[in-house]
Design an enzyme around this catalytic site. Structure first.
Site, PDB file in Angstrom:
ATOM      1  N   SER A  12     -13.268  45.289   6.640  1.00  0.00           N
ATOM      2  CA  SER A  12     -13.605  44.016   6.926  1.00  0.00           C
ATOM      3  C   SER A  12     -12.892  43.807   8.425  1.00  0.00           C
ATOM      4  O   SER A  12     -11.753  44.122   8.453  1.00  0.00           O
ATOM      5  CB  SER A  12     -13.014  42.825   5.979  1.00  0.00           C
ATOM      6  OG  SER A  12     -12.866  41.686   6.561  1.00  0.00           O
ATOM      7  N   HIS A  36     -17.936  44.987   7.168  1.00  0.00           N
ATOM      8  CA  HIS A  36     -18.008  43.578   6.644  1.00  0.00           C
ATOM      9  C   HIS A  36     -17.680  42.602   7.565  1.00  0.00           C
ATOM     10  O   HIS A  36     -16.454  42.964   8.114  1.00  0.00           O
ATOM     11  CB  HIS A  36     -17.175  43.457   5.292  1.00  0.00           C
ATOM     12  CG  HIS A  36     -16.958  42.472   4.414  1.00  0.00           C
ATOM     13  ND1 HIS A  36     -18.009  42.094   3.400  1.00  0.00           N
ATOM     14  CD2 HIS A  36     -16.270  41.513   4.385  1.00  0.00           C
ATOM     15  CE1 HIS A  36     -17.708  40.999   2.982  1.00  0.00           C
ATOM     16  NE2 HIS A  36     -16.662  40.588   3.357  1.00  0.00           N
ATOM     17  N   ASP A  38     -16.745  38.785   8.212  1.00  0.00           N
ATOM     18  CA  ASP A  38     -16.387  37.511   7.390  1.00  0.00           C
ATOM     19  C   ASP A  38     -16.579  36.170   8.440  1.00  0.00           C
ATOM     20  O   ASP A  38     -15.727  36.146   9.185  1.00  0.00           O
ATOM     21  CB  ASP A  38     -15.022  37.566   6.995  1.00  0.00           C
ATOM     22  CG  ASP A  38     -14.669  38.334   5.754  1.00  0.00           C
ATOM     23  OD1 ASP A  38     -15.435  38.320   4.832  1.00  0.00           O
ATOM     24  OD2 ASP A  38     -13.808  39.227   6.010  1.00  0.00           O
ATOM     25  N   MET A  40     -16.452  32.192   8.714  1.00  0.00           N
ATOM     26  CA  MET A  40     -15.873  31.145   8.181  1.00  0.00           C
ATOM     27  C   MET A  40     -16.119  30.014   9.046  1.00  0.00           C
ATOM     28  O   MET A  40     -15.776  30.123  10.261  1.00  0.00           O
ATOM     29  CB  MET A  40     -14.345  31.570   8.152  1.00  0.00           C
ATOM     30  CG  MET A  40     -14.046  32.714   7.032  1.00  0.00           C
ATOM     31  SD  MET A  40     -12.254  32.880   6.989  1.00  0.00           S
ATOM     32  CE  MET A  40     -12.157  34.390   6.062  1.00  0.00           C
ATOM     33  N   HIS A  69     -20.866  38.183   5.287  1.00  0.00           N
ATOM     34  CA  HIS A  69     -20.196  37.288   4.489  1.00  0.00           C
ATOM     35  C   HIS A  69     -20.132  35.968   4.717  1.00  0.00           C
ATOM     36  O   HIS A  69     -19.184  35.902   5.674  1.00  0.00           O
ATOM     37  CB  HIS A  69     -18.853  37.799   3.792  1.00  0.00           C
ATOM     38  CG  HIS A  69     -18.196  37.398   2.796  1.00  0.00           C
ATOM     39  ND1 HIS A  69     -17.030  37.558   2.262  1.00  0.00           N
ATOM     40  CD2 HIS A  69     -18.660  36.134   1.980  1.00  0.00           C
ATOM     41  CE1 HIS A  69     -16.688  36.644   1.315  1.00  0.00           C
ATOM     42  NE2 HIS A  69     -17.726  35.759   0.998  1.00  0.00           N
ATOM     43  N   MET A  71     -18.809  32.433   4.626  1.00  0.00           N
ATOM     44  CA  MET A  71     -17.879  31.491   3.941  1.00  0.00           C
ATOM     45  C   MET A  71     -18.190  30.184   4.634  1.00  0.00           C
ATOM     46  O   MET A  71     -17.386  29.587   5.437  1.00  0.00           O
ATOM     47  CB  MET A  71     -16.693  31.893   4.003  1.00  0.00           C
ATOM     48  CG  MET A  71     -16.530  32.964   2.957  1.00  0.00           C
ATOM     49  SD  MET A  71     -14.990  34.077   3.128  1.00  0.00           S
ATOM     50  CE  MET A  71     -15.573  35.097   4.422  1.00  0.00           C
ATOM     51  N   MET A 140     -15.604  37.787  -5.658  1.00  0.00           N
ATOM     52  CA  MET A 140     -14.044  37.539  -5.075  1.00  0.00           C
ATOM     53  C   MET A 140     -13.147  38.163  -5.883  1.00  0.00           C
ATOM     54  O   MET A 140     -13.005  37.481  -7.143  1.00  0.00           O
ATOM     55  CB  MET A 140     -14.145  36.206  -4.532  1.00  0.00           C
ATOM     56  CG  MET A 140     -14.904  35.639  -3.317  1.00  0.00           C
ATOM     57  SD  MET A 140     -14.880  36.539  -1.961  1.00  0.00           S
ATOM     58  CE  MET A 140     -13.350  36.520  -1.262  1.00  0.00           C
ATOM     59  N   PHE A 146      -8.948  33.861   3.343  1.00  0.00           N
ATOM     60  CA  PHE A 146      -8.018  34.733   4.268  1.00  0.00           C
ATOM     61  C   PHE A 146      -7.733  36.087   3.738  1.00  0.00           C
ATOM     62  O   PHE A 146      -7.959  36.162   2.673  1.00  0.00           O
ATOM     63  CB  PHE A 146      -6.432  33.636   3.821  1.00  0.00           C
ATOM     64  CG  PHE A 146      -6.705  32.654   4.697  1.00  0.00           C
ATOM     65  CD1 PHE A 146      -6.057  32.321   5.916  1.00  0.00           C
ATOM     66  CD2 PHE A 146      -6.865  31.217   3.857  1.00  0.00           C
ATOM     67  CE1 PHE A 146      -6.144  30.874   6.334  1.00  0.00           C
ATOM     68  CE2 PHE A 146      -6.779  30.015   4.342  1.00  0.00           C
ATOM     69  CZ  PHE A 146      -6.567  29.720   5.667  1.00  0.00           C
ATOM     70  N   GLY A 148      -5.357  39.347   3.401  1.00  0.00           N
ATOM     71  CA  GLY A 148      -4.254  39.663   3.329  1.00  0.00           C
ATOM     72  C   GLY A 148      -3.961  39.249   1.929  1.00  0.00           C
ATOM     73  O   GLY A 148      -2.437  39.110   1.744  1.00  0.00           O
ATOM     74  N   ASP A 178     -14.130  41.930  -3.265  1.00  0.00           N
ATOM     75  CA  ASP A 178     -13.753  41.597  -2.096  1.00  0.00           C
ATOM     76  C   ASP A 178     -12.430  40.868  -2.033  1.00  0.00           C
ATOM     77  O   ASP A 178     -12.557  39.712  -2.868  1.00  0.00           O
ATOM     78  CB  ASP A 178     -14.629  40.756  -1.187  1.00  0.00           C
ATOM     79  CG  ASP A 178     -14.409  40.356   0.190  1.00  0.00           C
ATOM     80  OD1 ASP A 178     -13.167  40.577   0.708  1.00  0.00           O
ATOM     81  OD2 ASP A 178     -15.045  39.396   0.894  1.00  0.00           O
ATOM     82  N   GLY A 180      -7.893  42.041  -1.532  1.00  0.00           N
ATOM     83  CA  GLY A 180      -6.814  42.940  -2.057  1.00  0.00           C
ATOM     84  C   GLY A 180      -7.395  44.048  -2.560  1.00  0.00           C
ATOM     85  O   GLY A 180      -6.484  44.742  -3.189  1.00  0.00           O
TER      86      GLY A 180
HETATM   87  C1  DX5 Z   1     -11.466  36.603   2.536  1.00  0.00           C
HETATM   88  C2  DX5 Z   1     -12.664  37.699   3.223  1.00  0.00           C
HETATM   89  C3  DX5 Z   1     -12.237  39.222   3.014  1.00  0.00           C
HETATM   90  C4  DX5 Z   1     -11.207  39.550   3.696  1.00  0.00           C
HETATM   91  C5  DX5 Z   1     -10.344  40.506   2.767  1.00  0.00           C
HETATM   92  O1  DX5 Z   1     -12.062  35.502   2.222  1.00  0.00           O
HETATM   93  O2  DX5 Z   1     -13.824  37.481   2.593  1.00  0.00           O
HETATM   94  O3  DX5 Z   1     -13.452  40.035   3.378  1.00  0.00           O
HETATM   95  O4  DX5 Z   1     -11.131  39.945   4.878  1.00  0.00           O
HETATM   96  O5  DX5 Z   1      -9.250  41.017   3.312  1.00  0.00           O
HETATM   97  P1  DX5 Z   1      -8.278  41.816   2.441  1.00  0.00           P
HETATM   98  O6  DX5 Z   1      -8.912  43.173   2.309  1.00  0.00           O
HETATM   99  O7  DX5 Z   1      -6.919  42.054   3.469  1.00  0.00           O
HETATM  100  O8  DX5 Z   1      -7.927  41.299   1.127  1.00  0.00           O
HETATM  101 ZN    ZN Z   2     -15.430  38.713   2.885  1.00  0.00          ZN
END
Ligand code: DX5
Ligand code: ZN
Length: 227
Positions: A12, A36, A38, A40, A69, A71, A140, A146, A148, A178, A180
């Site tokens: 990502s 990937h 993201d 948002m 992705h 969001m 998810m 977010f 991390g 997706d 952690g």
């Molecule tokens: C969060 C995103 C994820 C994010 C994952 O809402 O959809 O794709 O980048 O980041 P890590 O791998 O750090 O959890």
């Molecule tokens: Zn994502």
């Protein structure tokens, strides 16, 4: 013995350096399967990231398939633009869409794979019957919004339920996780039946992102086979 399907590792770029996106994407070329992206909108989730103009510019900078992705609210209005921009897969959230099957059809008609995302607090059961209309189911393993965050293992129950449904119905569908995903969590996700893995911090937080992807792949492959 059946041969396990190839797994997808999708770094990502939310965790990459936004001032050097093209280089960051090229750093995982040859190692990752998808990148990937993201998106948002500061409404569906509190965070704000990147949108269509960035995807269009980045699309011209690499051959690697994009896994977008979304969001965002009102995906019916915005999602087809990402398919038109050349995204391989466009995933929108079930919680943001009142007719997911219609939007999946539009995305496929625009030449992309269609993905349905299920956020942390959304049960999977109401959506299982819609899966034949989709190519990807993104579950998810955190609350969307977010990077991390800490992986939530109980959300793998949804992966298990989806895998069972996909196997029983002989559906051709990727089950993607997706949030952690890292060296200490990817094996349990693979054992639960995920076959596509998004990893932000675990890839772009590493000194060598390509090596991090290879390591995640070998862990996932072994765990998926043992499944
Ligand atoms: C969060 C995103 C994820 C994010 C994952 O809402 O959809 O794709 O980048 O980041 P890590 O791998 O750090 O959890
Ligand atoms: Zn994502």
């Amino acid at each position: 013995m059946t041969v396990p399907p190839p797994l997808i590792i999708a770094p990502s770029i939310l965790a990459a350096n936004f001032a050097r996106l093209a280089e960051e994407v090229r750093a995982v070329e040859g190692a990752a399967d998808w990148v990937h992206v993201d998106v948002m909108d500061n409404h569906f989730v509190p965070n704000l990231s990147i949108g269509l103009p960035v995807v269009q510019s980045l699309r011209a900078a690499t051959e690697i398939p994009f896994d977008v992705h979304l969001m965002i609210n009102d995906p019916h209005r915005w999602a087809p633009g990402y398919a038109d921009a050349g995204a391989h897969n466009v995933t929108f959230h079930a919680e943001a869409c009142d007719d997911p099957v219609a939007l999946a059809k539009d995305l496929r008609a625009a030449g992309a794979k269609a993905g349905l995302a299920i956020d942390r607090d959304t049960p999977i059961e109401p959506y299982l019957d819609l899966l034949p209309s989709f190519d990807t189911l993104l579950i998810m393993t955190i609350k969307a919004g977010f990077g991390g965050q800490r992986f939530l293992p109980h959300l793998l129950d949804k992966v298990r339920a989806a895998r069972q449904h996909v196997s029983a119905g002989h559906l051709e569908l990727r089950i993607e996780v997706d949030g952690g995903i890292a060296a200490d969590t990817i094996e349990q996700a693979a054992q639960a039946g995920a076959d596509a893995f998004v990893a932000g911090t675990a890839v772009y937080g590493a000194d060598d992102p390509a090596e991090a992807v290879r390591k995640l792949r070998s862990l996932a492959q072994r765990a998926y086979r043992e499944n």
